[in-house]
Design a protein around this motif. Structure first.
Motif, PDB file in Angstrom:
ATOM      1  N   SER A 123     129.310  30.043  21.636  1.00 45.78           N
ATOM      2  CA  SER A 123     129.060  29.764  20.214  1.00 45.78           C
ATOM      3  C   SER A 123     128.491  28.368  20.024  1.00 45.78           C
ATOM      4  O   SER A 123     128.801  27.441  20.784  1.00 45.78           O
ATOM      5  N   GLU A 124     127.672  28.237  18.983  1.00 46.12           N
ATOM      6  CA  GLU A 124     127.054  26.944  18.679  1.00 46.12           C
ATOM      7  C   GLU A 124     126.834  26.815  17.175  1.00 46.12           C
ATOM      8  O   GLU A 124     126.431  27.770  16.507  1.00 46.12           O
ATOM      9  N   VAL A 125     127.110  25.622  16.643  1.00 45.92           N
ATOM     10  CA  VAL A 125     126.822  25.329  15.242  1.00 45.92           C
ATOM     11  C   VAL A 125     125.334  25.038  15.116  1.00 45.92           C
ATOM     12  O   VAL A 125     124.821  24.087  15.704  1.00 45.92           O
ATOM     13  N   LYS A 126     124.633  25.867  14.355  1.00 42.83           N
ATOM     14  CA  LYS A 126     123.188  25.726  14.190  1.00 42.83           C
ATOM     15  C   LYS A 126     122.819  24.860  12.987  1.00 42.83           C
ATOM     16  O   LYS A 126     121.765  24.229  12.964  1.00 42.83           O
ATOM     17  N   SER A 127     123.678  24.873  11.967  1.00 45.61           N
ATOM     18  CA  SER A 127     123.401  24.087  10.767  1.00 45.61           C
ATOM     19  C   SER A 127     124.712  23.820  10.027  1.00 45.61           C
ATOM     20  O   SER A 127     125.656  24.616  10.125  1.00 45.61           O
TER      21      SER A 127
ATOM     22  N   VAL B 206     127.047  29.419  12.259  1.00 44.55           N
ATOM     23  CA  VAL B 206     127.474  29.492  13.655  1.00 44.55           C
ATOM     24  C   VAL B 206     126.831  30.714  14.309  1.00 44.55           C
ATOM     25  O   VAL B 206     126.934  31.833  13.796  1.00 44.55           O
ATOM     26  N   TYR B 207     126.177  30.483  15.439  1.00 41.81           N
ATOM     27  CA  TYR B 207     125.502  31.537  16.201  1.00 41.81           C
ATOM     28  C   TYR B 207     126.260  31.757  17.508  1.00 41.81           C
ATOM     29  O   TYR B 207     126.561  30.798  18.224  1.00 41.81           O
ATOM     30  N   SER B 208     126.578  33.007  17.807  1.00 44.40           N
ATOM     31  CA  SER B 208     127.309  33.330  19.032  1.00 44.40           C
ATOM     32  C   SER B 208     126.553  34.363  19.845  1.00 44.40           C
ATOM     33  O   SER B 208     126.066  35.359  19.307  1.00 44.40           O
TER      34      SER B 208
END
Length: 231
Positions: free
Chosen positions: A150-154, A172-174
């Motif tokens: 997972s990563e915070v995109k904005s 959040v994109y996973s």
């Protein structure tokens, strides 16, 4: 992170066995004693959220003001009702906080028995923040190793739905990967995306999942139509 420190035999036996090594995730360090009050969206009974899904269904999410222990951890208990279904059955949902981690439970097969404990966000969120979830579950008789990056995109998206504008939205994109015990490597099996706004809750969700060629297959998207927060 833990998964970088592989057993010596994995390093010695070559790339095929390297990929066969089971991965670790941040969700494996959750402990009941570290449970905190869930403070991202209202837990008060009487609070509700109304969503429109891409398949034409419309559903409510309700807060109950109650806690529930599942898989050894305490979560705030919510439930959803699909207003377009005949039975209007209540589907349980669980959201929690453990130290600085916001968590939920993913029900992959819809049986409401064998959940994946999933970290959806961390405190002090910022663009580029990353974490992992890993868990082994039996799905349709198969032992499946799940791995989710997972990563915070904005942290500043602005979304508008049904005449309402939401700013300071966190995206959040996973990316999901999985393998059976017999497989030499993880394979990609879909994505999950969630848009949150603290104090309001989940604004939008989107998922495209196909685990091991149809073992579990889901494709969905929904967005917030309306909500009410009990004072």
């Amino acid at each position: 992170m833990k998964r970088l420190f592989l057993p010596l035999w994995c390093l010695l036996l070559g790339s095929t066995l390297f990929f066969a090594c089971k991965k670790d995730g941040d969700n494996q360090n959750l402990k009941e004693k570290d449970t905190k009050a869930y403070d991202f969206m209202s837990t008060k009974k009487g609070s509700w959220w109304l969503y429109q899904a891409d398949d034409g269904s419309v559903f409510y999410r309700y807060a109950t003001g109650q806690d529930s222990m599942v898989a050894g951890l305490t979560f705030s208990y919510y439930y959803r009702i699909d207003t377009t279904s005949v039975m209007k059955e209540q589907t349980p949902e669980y959201f929690g906080k453990n130290k600085d981690l916001y968590t939920t439970l993913i029900d992959l097969d819809g049986k409401q028995k064998d959940y994946i404990t999933f970290i959806v966000l961390k405190d002090n969120w910022h663009v580029g923040q990353k974490w992992d979830n890993a868990e082994t579950k039996k799905i349709s008789g198969w032992n499946v190793d799940m791995y989710i990056e997972s990563e915070v995109k904005s942290v500043s998206d602005v979304l508008e739905y049904n005449g309402k504008t939401y700013d300071s939205v966190i995206h959040v994109y996973s990316s999901l990967k999985a393998k059976s015990v017999a497989m030499p490597a993880y394979i990609r099996c879909g994505t999950l995306e969630v848009w949150f706004r603290k104090g309001t809750g989940i604004i939008r969700e989107k998922g495209d999942i196909d685990i091991l060629s149809g073992l579990v297959k889901k494709n969905y998207a929904d967005y917030l139509l309306d909500y009410y927060i009990e004072p």
